[in-house]
Design an enzyme around this catalytic site. Structure first.
Site: not given
Ligand code: AMP
Length: 215
Positions: A15, A90, A128, A162, A173
């Site tokens: 994404k 999400r 990554r 990360r 996740r």
């Molecule tokens: P990502 O980089 O999109 O994988 O997001 C990393 C982390 O940020 C996720 O594992 C969540 O802990 C938090 N996060 C990101 N987007 C959301 C969302 N829409 N709702 C809740 N937590 C989020």
């Protein structure tokens, strides 16, 4: 009508990479809730510490706080036209909140599913690496930087792995995605707003598929 392009895919589906390409090449604003939360890292407040703990465990930040952050960011002047949401919504609650926001902003929601088999996701996530300065995403298997461990554009910066890309958090996740986020695919499919895109293969090929899906 301007659009809200919602990218849906499991962690590691690409994404962020694809949203950055759309931003670079088409000038479409990318709003990543994960990036917004990661940016809170530098703030030493109780709220920022709480967000960091939730993220490190591979769990989701509360719908309420997440919506607030999305509302704030999408009401900035640069979000007046079409924008991409990378990592939002999400949950079903978030999807409902986004309907209201889209109506207020007079925008149409288009959801794009980036579909990647589970075994590929694991490799992508554990491989990554991200530049702490520009956020560019590399992968030690499929998209290595020119110099190992360094950003092509910022050679002084050491690429980061990360914390939530470590194997035990990755499992959490993925489980969260299956339980809370994957049902949104059905939600957008039933309302005829879902485009499914094959997220395997070459970066450029995936990009072309997404471009076709949103135009
Ligand atoms: P990502 O980089 O999109 O994988 O997001 C990393 C982390 O940020 C996720 O594992 C969540 O802990 C938090 N996060 C990101 N987007 C959301 C969302 N829409 N709702 C809740 N937590 C989020």
């Amino acid at each position: 009508m301007d659009k809200i392009i919602v990218l849906i895919g499991a962690p590691g589906a690409g994404k962020g990479t694809q949203a950055r390409l759309l931003n670079e090449r088409r000038g479409i604003l990318q709003i990543s809730t994960g990036d917004l939360f990661r940016a809170m890292k530098s703030a030493d407040t109780p709220l920022a510490r709480e967000v960091q703990a939730v993220m490190a465990a591979g769990n989701l930040v509360s719908d309420e706080l997440t919506f607030k952050i999305v509302q704030d960011r999408t009401s900035m002047p640069d979000a007046a036209g079409t924008y991409i949401l990378d990592g939002y919504p999400r949950t079903q609650v978030q999807a409902g909140q986004l309907e209201g926001l889209a109506e207020e902003q007079e925008k149409e929601i288009v959801a794009v599913e980036i579909d990647v088999p589970r075994e590929d996701l694991l490799k992508r996530l554990t491989g990554r690496r991200t530049c702490p300065i520009c956020g560019e995403i590399y992968n030690i298997y499929s998209k290595p930087p020119k110099v190992e461990g360094r950003c092509d554009e910022h050679p002084d910066a050491v690429l980061e792995h990360r914390k939530d890309d470590q194997e035990d958090t990755v499992a959490a996740r993925l489980a969260t995605y299956d339980e809370l986020t994957a049902p949104l695919l059905d939600y957008y499919r039933k309302t005829d707003r879902l485009k499914a895109v094959d997220g395997t293969g070459d970066l450029e090929a995936i990009y072309s598929r997404i471009e076709r899906a949103i135009s």
